[in-house]
Scaffold this active site. Structure first.
Site, PDB file in Angstrom:
ATOM      1  N   HIS A 110       0.829  -1.197   0.000  1.00 34.73           N
ATOM      2  CA  HIS A 110       0.000   0.000   0.000  1.00 34.73           C
ATOM      3  C   HIS A 110       0.865   1.248   0.000  1.00 34.73           C
ATOM      4  CE1 HIS A 110       0.639  -0.608   4.406  1.00 34.73           C
ATOM      5  NE2 HIS A 110       0.781   0.705   4.396  1.00 34.73           N
ATOM      6  N   GLU A 137      -3.667   3.612   1.990  1.00 28.51           N
ATOM      7  CA  GLU A 137      -3.909   3.760   3.420  1.00 28.51           C
ATOM      8  C   GLU A 137      -4.056   5.243   3.746  1.00 28.51           C
ATOM      9  OE1 GLU A 137      -0.945   3.924   7.074  1.00 28.51           O
ATOM     10  OE2 GLU A 137      -1.049   1.903   6.246  1.00 28.51           O
ATOM     11  N   GLU A 165      -2.430  11.107 -10.368  1.00 31.80           N
ATOM     12  CA  GLU A 165      -2.297  11.143 -11.824  1.00 31.80           C
ATOM     13  C   GLU A 165      -3.327  10.215 -12.437  1.00 31.80           C
ATOM     14  OE1 GLU A 165       1.093  10.316 -15.264  1.00 31.80           O
ATOM     15  OE2 GLU A 165       1.582  10.031 -13.141  1.00 31.80           O
TER      16      GLU A 165
END
Length: 121
Positions: A7, A55, A116
């Site tokens: 993550h 997270e 992005e």
């Protein structure tokens, strides 16, 4: 010995505002949550398209926005409908940078993190 991504973490000032943003802008859902007396961790998923999670860390006593420096880091995601995603994000007012030559753009979340947006490969 091998490694794989688990993550990425973004610290957020207003957890509910961030959860609403990620749900509306990207369709990310809460996978699991860990609540402690001083902080809460919320892991967001893209619905199982990848095992990667985002997270969100919320420090309960934090009142000052985070200093993101020059914001030289970002998260990148693919979309299967670039034009519809762009129209949605434009309507939301969260597009912060566009590069039509490269065929990409960036949105920013409530804390100023850049995401992005890439067309599907």
């Amino acid at each position: 010995m091998g490694f794989r991504f688990a993550h990425n973490n973004f610290n957020v000032l207003d957890l509910e505002k961030s959860l609403q943003f990620y749900e509306e802008a990207l369709g990310f859902k809460v996978a699991h949550k860990l609540t402690q007396p001083d902080f809460t961790l919320v892991y967001l998923t893209d619905g199982g398209q990848t095992p990667h999670e985002l997270e969100l860390t919320w420090l309960k006593n934090r009142t000052k926005p985070y200093d993101l420096g020059e914001n030289e880091f970002h998260l990148a995601v693919y979309t299967d409908d670039y034009e519809a995603a762009h129209a949605k994000h434009k309507a939301m007012g969260c597009i912060c940078y566009e590069n039509p030559t490269m065929g990409i753009y960036f949105i920013n979340d409530p804390d100023g993190y850049w995401i992005e947006i890439l067309p599907a490969k």
